[in-house]
Scaffold this active site. Structure first.
Site, short mmCIF file in Angstrom:
data_model
loop_
_atom_site.label_atom_id
_atom_site.label_comp_id
_atom_site.label_asym_id
_atom_site.label_seq_id
_atom_site.Cartn_x
_atom_site.Cartn_y
_atom_site.Cartn_z
N CYS A 79 -3.59 -4.15 -1.98
CA CYS A 79 -3.49 -4.57 -3.37
C CYS A 79 -2.13 -5.23 -3.64
CB CYS A 79 -3.75 -3.38 -4.29
SG CYS A 79 -4.08 -3.85 -6.01
N HIS A 202 -8.34 -0.65 -2.20
CA HIS A 202 -7.59 0.58 -1.89
C HIS A 202 -8.38 1.51 -0.97
CE1 HIS A 202 -4.34 0.23 -5.01
NE2 HIS A 202 -5.24 -0.53 -5.60
N GLU A 204 -7.19 3.83 0.76
CA GLU A 204 -6.57 5.16 0.68
C GLU A 204 -7.16 6.02 -0.43
OE1 GLU A 204 -4.18 2.70 -2.23
OE2 GLU A 204 -5.26 2.39 -0.34
#
EC number: 3.5.1.2
Length: 254
Positions: A79, A202, A204
């Protein structure tokens, strides 16, 4: 064991640290230039790119980050991290924004719109399945996300996604210098160029650890290449140090 640095100025660095712990990898938070010396690879997380740039300037991190990227060690930007790594960014705030660079692409800072237009979608990523197993898709979490408008010839496109119908119109500058509305049906959201990996979304924030494993495999590739180069260099030096066989003198008859 390889040590992965996570730039911990702002944004989702805690989530990256947790993702690394889940797969048994040591992560280290990086906030100062000298801390980059102790890591084998680096993740630049998502967050607010302008704020991250200001904090990076405050800590004098940009020269060290550029040196790290240029040195060939693996770097992954998610990002806002993607924006940091791009050679060119458009749609940025008034006054501009400093970039680390290294990734031959043009990125639009808020391509998908505001926070309210954040979304999740399934992305087709055959390369991820080929390298790390599982199916060909992964969950993409896009939070006020950027997108890649164009890439250089050395950049491998890993994933793209449909352009949402409710996305605000984006004006881009063509190669001829004319302004035009971005009208493509799909846009690039994941790429790799050499030691650089970049995703507009994302990973994560999901339970899928394959992107982090994919990045770690890049680190292994980097170490293998470095070892091979070192071995070649040592072999050449050994060859230089070996005694040279002198040509035999022909007998002289008087």
């Amino acid at each position: 064991m390889a040590v992965v640095g996570v730039l911990a100025l702002q944004g989702s660095y805690n989530e990256h640290m947790a993702a690394l712990r889940r797969i048994g990898v040591k992560g280290v938070e990086v906030r100062k230039p000298e801390q980059l010396l102790g890591v084998d690879s680096l993740i630049i997380p998502g967050g607010e790119s302008t704020t991250m740039a200001k904090l990076a300037n405050y800590h004098n991190l940009f020269p060290a980050l550029r040196e790290f990227v240029g040195g060939g060690k693996p770097v992954w930007g998610t990002c806002a991290g993607l924006i940091f790594l791009a050679n060119k960014a458009v749609g940025i705030k008034s006054g501009g924004q400093e970039l680390v660079g290294g990734l031959d692409c043009t990125v639009h800072r808020n391509f998908f719109g505001s926070q309210l237009q954040s979304f999740e979608t399934e992305l087709l990523v055959p390369k991820l399945a080929e390298k790390e197993g599982g199916n060909d898709t992964c969950r993409g979490v896009f939070i006020r996300a950027p997108a890649i408008l164009e890439v250089g010839s050395d950049v491998e496109i890993l994933a793209d996604c449909p352009v949402p119908a409710d996305r605000p119109s984006i004006t881009v500058t063509s190669a001829e210098g004319a302004e035009e509305v971005y009208s493509k049906d799909r846009v690039i959201v994941a790429v790799r160029q050499g030691n650089i990996l970049a995703t507009a979304f994302h990973p994560e924030l999901t339970s899928d650890s394959r992107w982090h494993r994919f990045f770690l495999d890049m680190d292994k590739e980097s170490q293998t290449k470095a070892f091979a180069a070192l071995s070649l260099c040592s072999s050449e030096k050994d060859g230089e140090n070996m005694p040279k066989n002198k040509p035999l003198d022909l007998p002289i008859f008087e």
